[in-house]
Write a protein that holds these residues in place. Structure first.
Motif, short mmCIF file in Angstrom:
data_model
loop_
_atom_site.label_atom_id
_atom_site.label_comp_id
_atom_site.label_asym_id
_atom_site.label_seq_id
_atom_site.Cartn_x
_atom_site.Cartn_y
_atom_site.Cartn_z
N SER A 281 61.25 34.23 67.31
CA SER A 281 61.88 33.89 65.81
C SER A 281 61.17 33.62 64.79
N PHE A 282 61.79 33.39 63.50
CA PHE A 282 61.02 32.89 62.40
C PHE A 282 62.14 31.95 61.76
N ASN A 283 61.78 30.79 61.28
CA ASN A 283 62.77 29.88 60.56
C ASN A 283 63.00 30.45 59.10
N LEU A 284 64.24 30.53 58.57
CA LEU A 284 64.48 31.05 57.34
C LEU A 284 64.09 30.01 56.10
N GLY A 285 63.93 28.76 56.61
CA GLY A 285 63.36 27.63 55.70
C GLY A 285 64.79 27.11 54.87
N TYR A 286 66.04 26.95 55.83
CA TYR A 286 67.28 26.62 54.97
C TYR A 286 67.06 25.03 55.26
N PRO A 287 67.51 23.99 54.61
CA PRO A 287 67.88 24.19 53.19
C PRO A 287 66.88 24.70 52.24
N ASN A 288 66.79 25.60 51.38
CA ASN A 288 66.04 25.80 50.18
C ASN A 288 66.00 24.60 49.10
N LEU B 173 67.38 24.69 46.08
CA LEU B 173 68.65 24.37 45.39
C LEU B 173 69.63 23.91 46.62
N GLU B 174 69.62 24.29 47.78
CA GLU B 174 70.66 23.69 48.76
C GLU B 174 70.11 22.49 48.97
N SER B 175 69.03 22.09 49.06
CA SER B 175 68.55 20.52 49.31
C SER B 175 69.24 19.68 48.09
N ALA B 176 69.15 20.01 46.94
CA ALA B 176 69.52 19.21 45.69
C ALA B 176 71.13 19.23 45.74
N LEU B 177 71.61 20.31 46.39
CA LEU B 177 73.23 20.08 46.44
C LEU B 177 73.76 19.21 47.34
N GLY B 178 72.95 18.93 48.18
CA GLY B 178 73.23 18.00 49.48
C GLY B 178 73.48 18.69 50.63
N TYR B 179 73.34 20.09 50.71
CA TYR B 179 73.75 20.79 51.86
C TYR B 179 72.96 20.50 53.03
N THR B 180 73.50 20.46 54.31
CA THR B 180 72.72 19.95 55.35
C THR B 180 72.72 21.00 56.58
N GLY B 181 71.79 20.71 57.40
CA GLY B 181 71.55 21.72 58.43
C GLY B 181 69.97 21.92 58.63
N GLU B 182 69.75 22.49 59.92
CA GLU B 182 68.17 22.73 59.95
C GLU B 182 68.20 23.79 61.08
N ALA B 183 66.86 24.49 61.20
CA ALA B 183 66.40 25.36 62.27
C ALA B 183 67.42 26.59 62.30
N LEU B 184 67.68 27.17 61.12
CA LEU B 184 68.43 28.25 61.13
C LEU B 184 67.49 29.38 61.11
N MET B 185 67.65 30.31 62.19
CA MET B 185 66.61 31.21 62.73
C MET B 185 67.15 32.89 62.44
N VAL B 186 66.11 33.70 62.48
CA VAL B 186 66.37 35.08 62.97
C VAL B 186 65.63 35.16 64.27
#
Length: 325
Positions: free
Chosen positions: A101-108, A110-123
């Motif tokens: 797998s590879f990690n997409l790098g979410y949150p990027n 912009l997403e971090s600044a907007l307060g979006y949460t989550g981790e380990a989002l993969m292909v």
């Protein structure tokens, strides 16, 4: 893990794909770029060729993604990310529980600044998703080998462009009533820049949005939520004109569209080729066919309920025009 250990553990690029690279004027070590399309359930691998521009190497059907069209905003929402991401060598995992797998790098940024949460989002491999993009072991193994070779040959990181669909005027019109349309409009600017130039767009973030191929006074903006600073150099006038022409095409398509297509989401999507196998053989046989680990197909009943049935026929074909009309 040391880089040498990673390269030894990683799948190798198959001979057939190496031959395809050679046919298209690409080298195994040349830079790579990935595009993902949810509605079509497809992942594209692009590499630079002898012209120095990106060309499509191969398109892979995705077996499973979860959620619905639209960005991921919070942990547990099952949304697969949409936006622009950059993947470095340390984000590759040759020992994933889903093959590789590879990690997409979410949150990027912009997403971090907007307060979006989550981790380990993969292909990754396996026909399963809770916010990731799942492919066959063979498919993700090829993708992993291609990106790993590029990263070990000098490319510091590769760009992933994750879209809700191919950003044609027809598709934009179909989804005209979706609340994510303004966000998708900014994604389309990056999509158009790549389609028209076949060069990786430079991505900045300011004014609560992505900004592409722009140089700013004082360097790249540091605060994604603040207004964008003054630009340092004018943008390419020909490219600006072509993107403006495409924007007019979208506006015309939106104006002509009588009603938006409402998709009946249950949970995510699956490429039609895998949906046919799921209908024919059932979830257990599909899981075994997709991956050696036989990880269960996630929410198979939802995968059978295609939310995009009939959409492709009405979305309009073709890519962004480079005529400047």
């Amino acid at each position: 893990m040391a880089l040498d250990d990673l390269s030894k553990s990683a799948p190798q690029i198959p001979a057939k794909l190496l031959a395809e690279m050679s046919k298209k004027g690409m080298k195994p070590e040349s830079p790579v770029l990935v595009r993902i399309f949810k509605q079509e359930s497809e992942l594209e691998i692009w590499k630079t060729d002898g012209t120095g521009r990106y060309a499509l190497l191969k398109t892979y059907p995705m077996c499973r993604w979860s959620g619905k069209l639209g960005p991921k905003m919070k942990n547990g929402d099952r949304q697969a990310p949409e936006g622009f991401y950059h993947v470095s060598r340390g984000m590759l995992n040759p020992k994933s529980q889903y093959y590789v797998s590879f990690n997409l790098g979410y949150p990027n940024k912009l997403e971090s600044a907007l307060g979006y949460t989550g981790e380990a989002l993969m292909v990754h491999g396996a026909c399963s998703s809770s916010g990731c993009y799942g492919l066959t072991d063979q498919g993700v193994g090829e993708i992993y080998a291609v990106v790993s070779k590029a990263l070990s040959s000098g490319q510091v990181r590769f760009q992933v462009q994750a879209y809700p669909y191919h950003m044609t005027p027809g598709n934009m019109a179909i989804h005209k009533d979706d609340g994510n349309l303004p966000f998708w409009g900014t994604l389309k600017e990056g999509y158009d820049a790549f389609e028209l130039t076949k060069q990786q767009p430079k991505v900045s973030v300011c004014g609560r949005r992505f900004v592409f191929n722009t140089e700013f006074q004082g360097g790249d903006p540091s605060d994604p939520l603040a207004a964008c600073p003054a630009t340092a150099t004018p943008s390419d006038p020909q490219l600006v004109a072509k993107i403006a022409a495409e924007k007019r095409r979208v506006e015309a398509a939106l104006a002509e569209s009588r009603a938006s297509t409402m998709t009946a989401y249950v949970d995510g999507g699956m490429h039609p080729s895998f949906r046919s196998l799921l209908k024919k053989d059932g979830a257990d046989k599909l899981a075994a066919r997709i991956s050696s680990i036989k990880y269960p197909v996630s929410r198979p009943e939802a995968a059978l309920a295609d939310p995009f049935v009939g959409v492709a026929k009405r979305s309009g074909a073709g890519t962004v025009s480079d005529s400047g009309r």
